[in-house]
Each structure stands twice: as C-alpha cells, then as structure tokens.
Design a protein around this motif. Structure first.
Motif, PDB file in Angstrom:
ATOM      1  N   SER A 190       0.827  -1.205   0.000  1.00  0.00           N
ATOM      2  CA  SER A 190       0.000   0.000   0.000  1.00  0.00           C
ATOM      3  C   SER A 190       0.860   1.254   0.000  1.00  0.00           C
ATOM      4  CB  SER A 190      -0.930   0.001   1.208  1.00  0.00           C
ATOM      5  OG  SER A 190      -1.928  -0.961   1.037  1.00  0.00           O
ATOM      6  N   ILE A 226       2.105   2.061  -3.427  1.00  0.00           N
ATOM      7  CA  ILE A 226       1.004   2.673  -4.165  1.00  0.00           C
ATOM      8  C   ILE A 226       0.796   4.106  -3.695  1.00  0.00           C
ATOM      9  CG2 ILE A 226      -1.471   2.553  -4.597  1.00  0.00           C
ATOM     10  CD1 ILE A 226      -1.144  -0.523  -4.126  1.00  0.00           C
ATOM     11  N   VAL A 232       1.365   1.723 -10.474  1.00  0.00           N
ATOM     12  CA  VAL A 232       0.439   1.201  -9.461  1.00  0.00           C
ATOM     13  C   VAL A 232      -0.221  -0.076  -9.992  1.00  0.00           C
ATOM     14  CG1 VAL A 232      -1.733   1.614  -8.262  1.00  0.00           C
ATOM     15  CG2 VAL A 232      -0.014   3.399  -8.342  1.00  0.00           C
ATOM     16  N   VAL A 272       0.207  -3.630  -8.049  1.00  0.00           N
ATOM     17  CA  VAL A 272      -0.943  -4.415  -7.592  1.00  0.00           C
ATOM     18  C   VAL A 272      -1.009  -5.736  -8.357  1.00  0.00           C
ATOM     19  CG1 VAL A 272      -3.448  -4.510  -7.425  1.00  0.00           C
ATOM     20  CG2 VAL A 272      -2.252  -2.397  -6.891  1.00  0.00           C
ATOM     21  N   TYR A 274      -5.756  -2.717  -1.344  1.00  0.00           N
ATOM     22  CA  TYR A 274      -4.406  -2.172  -1.528  1.00  0.00           C
ATOM     23  C   TYR A 274      -4.492  -0.737  -2.052  1.00  0.00           C
ATOM     24  CZ  TYR A 274      -1.781  -6.550  -0.949  1.00  0.00           C
ATOM     25  OH  TYR A 274      -1.205  -7.674  -0.455  1.00  0.00           O
ATOM     26  N   GLY A 275      -5.288  -0.556  -3.099  1.00  0.00           N
ATOM     27  CA  GLY A 275      -5.393   0.758  -3.732  1.00  0.00           C
ATOM     28  C   GLY A 275      -6.005   1.783  -2.802  1.00  0.00           C
ATOM     29  N   GLY A 279      -4.305   5.012  -1.449  1.00  0.00           N
ATOM     30  CA  GLY A 279      -4.878   6.341  -1.670  1.00  0.00           C
ATOM     31  C   GLY A 279      -4.910   7.151  -0.389  1.00  0.00           C
ATOM     32  N   GLY A 292      -7.168   5.399  -6.310  1.00  0.00           N
ATOM     33  CA  GLY A 292      -6.360   4.305  -5.774  1.00  0.00           C
ATOM     34  C   GLY A 292      -7.106   2.990  -5.845  1.00  0.00           C
ATOM     35  N   LEU A 343      -7.484   1.855  -9.468  1.00  0.00           N
ATOM     36  CA  LEU A 343      -6.239   1.300 -10.007  1.00  0.00           C
ATOM     37  C   LEU A 343      -5.962  -0.069  -9.412  1.00  0.00           C
ATOM     38  CD1 LEU A 343      -3.957   4.461 -10.056  1.00  0.00           C
ATOM     39  CD2 LEU A 343      -4.639   3.103 -12.028  1.00  0.00           C
ATOM     40  N   GLY A 344      -6.255  -0.212  -8.117  1.00  0.00           N
ATOM     41  CA  GLY A 344      -6.067  -1.502  -7.459  1.00  0.00           C
ATOM     42  C   GLY A 344      -6.935  -2.573  -8.086  1.00  0.00           C
TER      43      GLY A 344
END
Lengths: 333, 224
Positions: free
Chosen positions: A59, A62, A217, A221, A260-261, A265, A311, A314-315
């Motif tokens: 994370s 990211i 990112v 991921v 994760y995203g 974020g 975020g 993207l994750g």
C-alpha cells in the motif's frame, strides 16, 4: 445475466438431484449476493491484516506513487491562484501622439471607458505627466532647460476583470494600438505569458508523470496479486474441484486489489497533506517578504476522495489484469 | 447413473491410459475400482469429474452427456459430484467447519442453512466436536473424515473416492468404508478407487478391475 447463466446447469442437474432444496426468491437471492460480497470483502481485509507488514508495504508503494503527482498538482494549483492575482495590476498605457490635444485625449479616455473590456481609464494630461516626471525621475532640472513639454498625454487603461488570459488582453492591446490618436500602447505582459507557458509545461509534465505512476500502481498491484494467486494455487485447485466458478475464485483477489489501492490512496492523501502543512509556514513567510496576501491552500476533501477512489480503481484494475492472466492457467490435474 | 461407453483416453505424447472401457453403475450402486497403479483408476475418476476429457467414447452421468458440458458449466456440474482424495486436500488455514462449509458457500446458501448442513455432515462423520479446530490438529483419519464431510455436505447424487484409505490403518479404513456404505444406503451412487484388495473382498460390493487401461474383470458380472 448472472442468473441466466447459472440457471441452465441447474436445470440439467435437477434430473440427477434427488434432494431438491427450496428455491429462494429473487429478493433473497439479491440479499445473498450482497451478503456474499460483504463476506468476501471482510475476508479479504482479514487476509491482509494477517500479514500487516507486507500489506502495508504494498500500500505504501502505491501511496507514494499516487502522492507524487498529487502533491505536484496541488502545488501547481497554488501557483495558478498566485498568477490569477496579476489581472488587478495589469494596465495598458496609451501614449498619445504628440499633436493630440489634452481635450481630445480626454474625450478618447471617456470613450474608451464605455467599452466592455475596459474596467476604468485614467487620463494623465501632458502637464500632469511633466509634473509626475519631475517629482519621480529626479531629472527636474533637465526639464527646465527644455522650452516645450516633451511629454505626450497618457491614458491608462485597466482591462476588465473578465479578461483573464494573456490572449484576451493581447486582443485588447492590438485594438487600442489601432486607434489613430494612439502613438504607443504598452503593456508589460511578458512575465504573465511566460508564467502561463511555464505552468502549462509543468502541467503537461505532471500529467505524464501521473500516467506513468498510475501504470506503476497497476503493475505493483498486479504483481502482488499474481504472487497471491501463486501462493494459493492449491486452494484454487481445491475450490475448483468442488465446483467453484472462476468468478467465485476471482472475487477475493479483486477485493484485495481494491483494499491495496484504497489504503494506498489514503496514505497518499496523508502524505500530500503533511507535505503541504510542512510547506505552509515557510511559504507564508516568503509571501510576506513579497508583500503578497498569498497563502498555501491545503488539499480539500474532494482531493482526498479523488485519491482514495482512483487508488481503489487502479487496485481493482491491476488485480483484474493479474487474475485474468493467471487464474485461467490453474486447473486441477 | 454412471455410464461409460467405449471410453478411451490418450494423454498427449503418451500411451493410452484407458482403452475402450464400458460399464454402467445404476443409481444407488456402490462399486470399487481396482487394479495396479498405472492401470487407469485415477484417469477414470478424472474423466467423471471432468478434470480430463475423453479421447473417444462417451460418458453419461445422470443421463447428461459429459461432452455437452462446456468449460463454463463445469463448476456447476462438479457440484453434483462429491470427490474424496487420498490426501484429503483440505484448506489448512481454515477451520474444520469452514472447510466443510466451502461447497455450500460456493453454491451461495445463506448462513443459517450452511450452519445446519455443515453440522449435519460433521455429525455423520462423528466430528461435530472438532468443528472449530484447524485440520493440522487432527489425526489422519479425522482429516479424511473432514474430507468426506465436505464431499457429502451438499448431498451430491454421486460420490467418488480416490484411494480414500490409502494412508489409513485397516481399522480406520474399515470405519471409513462403513461411512461410504451409509451414504450409499440413502441412495448415493458411490465409486471408490482402491488397491486394498483385502478390504474390497470383505466389503462384498461390485468391483471393476482395470489392467493397463482395459476393464479386465467385473465382480459380479454385469447383468444388463
């Protein structure tokens, strides 16, 4: 769509099913669907919290990737508000031709004021100009030597505040230049133009940076999820053997990617916020030294939401790519 | 229930693992599949579970031709077959309860029903008191019983077992086999691959003998 797909095999299997379970209604099905998603959601966050360090590392990567462009954009926004302040100071000086009398020039000034793109005009007669020059320039004695007043009348034009780009000001300037009585129209707009060009370049650069970091990112991921899939290869095989669909197996991985995203974020936002907090005091001091009212504005709530949302998106995209590529390969043998 | 018609299976670049196998298990039958290792027992079970596809011939399970089950439909098809593995294949990071619940979760049942059915299945294999434990804390026999509970929790009409007693001592093997008989008595069609000839003899069920990919003997002879 979803129901339709599952229905057929159920019918086919009913022939061989000796125990027919009660058929749940549509509402129950929808409820179950959301319930299952909630379960997977919490399950996946539970999985992440079992390995807090490595989850946080992912994370954080990211977060940094998102924080960089976001911080730059915030700074750029600030600089842009700074450059907006110029329009109050912008003024165009119209130097009349030498043979234009004071009264004609005065009339012209009044006429110009009627124009929409002009906020106000100030008339400086030849005598006033001479007086101003005498007091400010320090060449008063030299002027006394001259027989005639060498200075033309001047009309100072302040453009309307609605004109906020250099182009619009430029248009006004050329139209003023074309007035027959005007000898010279002067505007020191170069610095504004340069600043705008600079900002545009910076914006382009940061956008490219943002796209590249966004891609990174995706890769981070994707790679993390790929490793997760590898680690759970046996589990995937087993669940496939007892009738799990790809969708069922995919779901926890997608949620993991989203988490994760999302956490990335949040980290990004707190990084940007902290940076701005740290910069605020020195920037204010700097602005004070330039007698400017400028203060650094901190990123707001919508900024935070945007970061967290992008975020998460993207994750999700990253894990989707990984899952799509690797889940197909894992089949029981 | 399980109908093989001239089924052959050739693995790419290899010999014929099954050749021209035909037999018919009726609904509610219980049968053993035996033969030396490499005789094709596992291949035969894999064909039923659609882990592999036939090269020639056809298989009908409950009247459904397996050739017509597309890749997308395989998961739904597999939900009608309980499979028990020699190495039990449990998820080691989840409790006994969660392992047994997995087929029901996959099928999308609601929580109350899952709890009820899992308890019922665990009760049948006498593991009700171990539902909160992790598989690693159980004995081999208990682990195998968890595997059985998972295979039957969804009440599938067909139960396949691949060497279910391979790692167990005779006493435990007998116990496991008794469980299969119980399931068979409530109408489940059971097919067990095993090379434990002693046990098979004692159990006195129909037996299919494979040798080098061919069905070389059946006891008793098929009457149809």
């Amino acid at each position: 769509m979803r129901r339709g797909r599952t229905k057929k095999p159920e019918h086919a299997s009913r022939k061989m099913q000796n125990t027919s379970s009660r058929r749940p209604g549509l509402i129950a099905l929808i409820k179950n669907y959301f319930l299952r998603h909630m379960q997977v959601m919490f399950y996946s966050i539970g999985q992440l919290s079992r390995t807090p360090f490595s989850s946080l590392m992912t994370s954080a990567v990211i977060g940094i990737a998102l924080a960089l462009p976001s911080a730059f954009f915030t700074l750029l926004d600030n600089v842009q508000t700074l450059s907006l302040g110029w329009d109050g100071n912008a003024q165009i000086s119209l130097f009349m031709k030498y043979n234009v009398s004071n009264s004609d020039a005065q009339k012209l000034a009044t006429k110009l004021r009627m124009r929409q793109e002009v906020k106000l005009t100030r008339f400086i007669s030849r005598e006033q100009a001479l007086e101003e020059f005498r007091t400010h320039s320090g060449f008063g004695d030299v002027l006394d030597v001259l027989e005639k007043n060498p200075l033309p009348a001047v009309i100072v034009v302040v453009p309307a505040t609605t004109l906020d780009t250099p182009d619009q000001i430029e248009t006004l300037l050329t139209s003023l230049k074309n007035i027959p009585e005007v000898d010279l129209a002067q505007l020191d707009l170069e610095w504004v133009k340069r600043l705008h060009a600079l900002l545009e370049t910076a914006q382009r650069g940061i956008t490219i940076l943002a796209v590249l970091l966004g891609l990174s990112v995706l890769l981070v991921v994707g790679n993390t999820i790929r490793l997760g899939i590898e680690n759970r290869r046996d589990e995937i095989v087993i669940t496939k053997l007892i009738g799990a669909t790809n969708r069922f197996i995919r779901r926890p991985f997608l949620y993991t990617g989203i988490w994760y995203g999302l956490i990335g974020g949040l980290l990004a936002w707190s990084a940007v916020f902290t940076t701005m907090m740290l910069l605020k005091a020195p920037v204010n001091r700097l602005a004070d030294l330039y007698y400017s009212q400028f203060t650094l504005s901190l990123p707001g709530l919508e900024n935070a939401l945007l970061l967290v949302f992008s975020g998460a998106l993207l994750g999700l995209a990253g894990s989707w790519i990984a899952v799509g590529r690797h889940l197909q390969d894992i089949e029981p043998t | 229930m399980i109908l093989f018609e001239n089924v052959s299976k050739t693995y790419p670049g290899s010999h014929e693992a099954l050749s021209n196998v035909s037999f018919h298990l009726h609904r509610g039958d219980m049968a053993f599949l035996t033969g030396h290792s490499g005789a094709g027992k596992s291949t035969l079970l894999k064909l039923i579970a659609l882990i592999e596809r036939t090269t020639r011939g056809q298989i009908l399970i409950g009247g459904q031709n397996l050739a017509g089950v597309t890749k997308r439909k395989i998961p739904y098809f597999r939900r009608n077959i309980g499979i028990i593995f020699q190495d039990h294949r449990l998820l080691l990071d989840r409790t006994v309860f969660d392992n047994v619940a997995l087929p029901l979760i996959i099928a999308g049942l609601d929580y109350r029903e899952i709890t009820r059915k899992v308890r019922a299945a665990l009760d049948k294999v006498n593991l009700l008191n171990k539902e909160k434990q992790l598989p690693a804390t159980l004995s081999t026999g208990e682990q195998q019983r968890v595997g059985i509970a998972r295979a039957v929790v969804n009440k599938p009409p067909v139960l396949l077992a691949d060497e279910p007693t391979g790692n167990l001592d005779p006493e435990l093997s007998e116990e496991i086999m008794k469980m299969f008989e119980q399931f068979n008595q409530v109408g489940v069609t059971v097919l067990i691959a095993s090379h434990d000839l002693e046990l098979i003899k004692r159990m006195q069920h129909r037996t299919l003998v494979l040798g080098k990919g061919k069905l070389i003997a059946q006891f008793p002879e098929e009457d149809s």
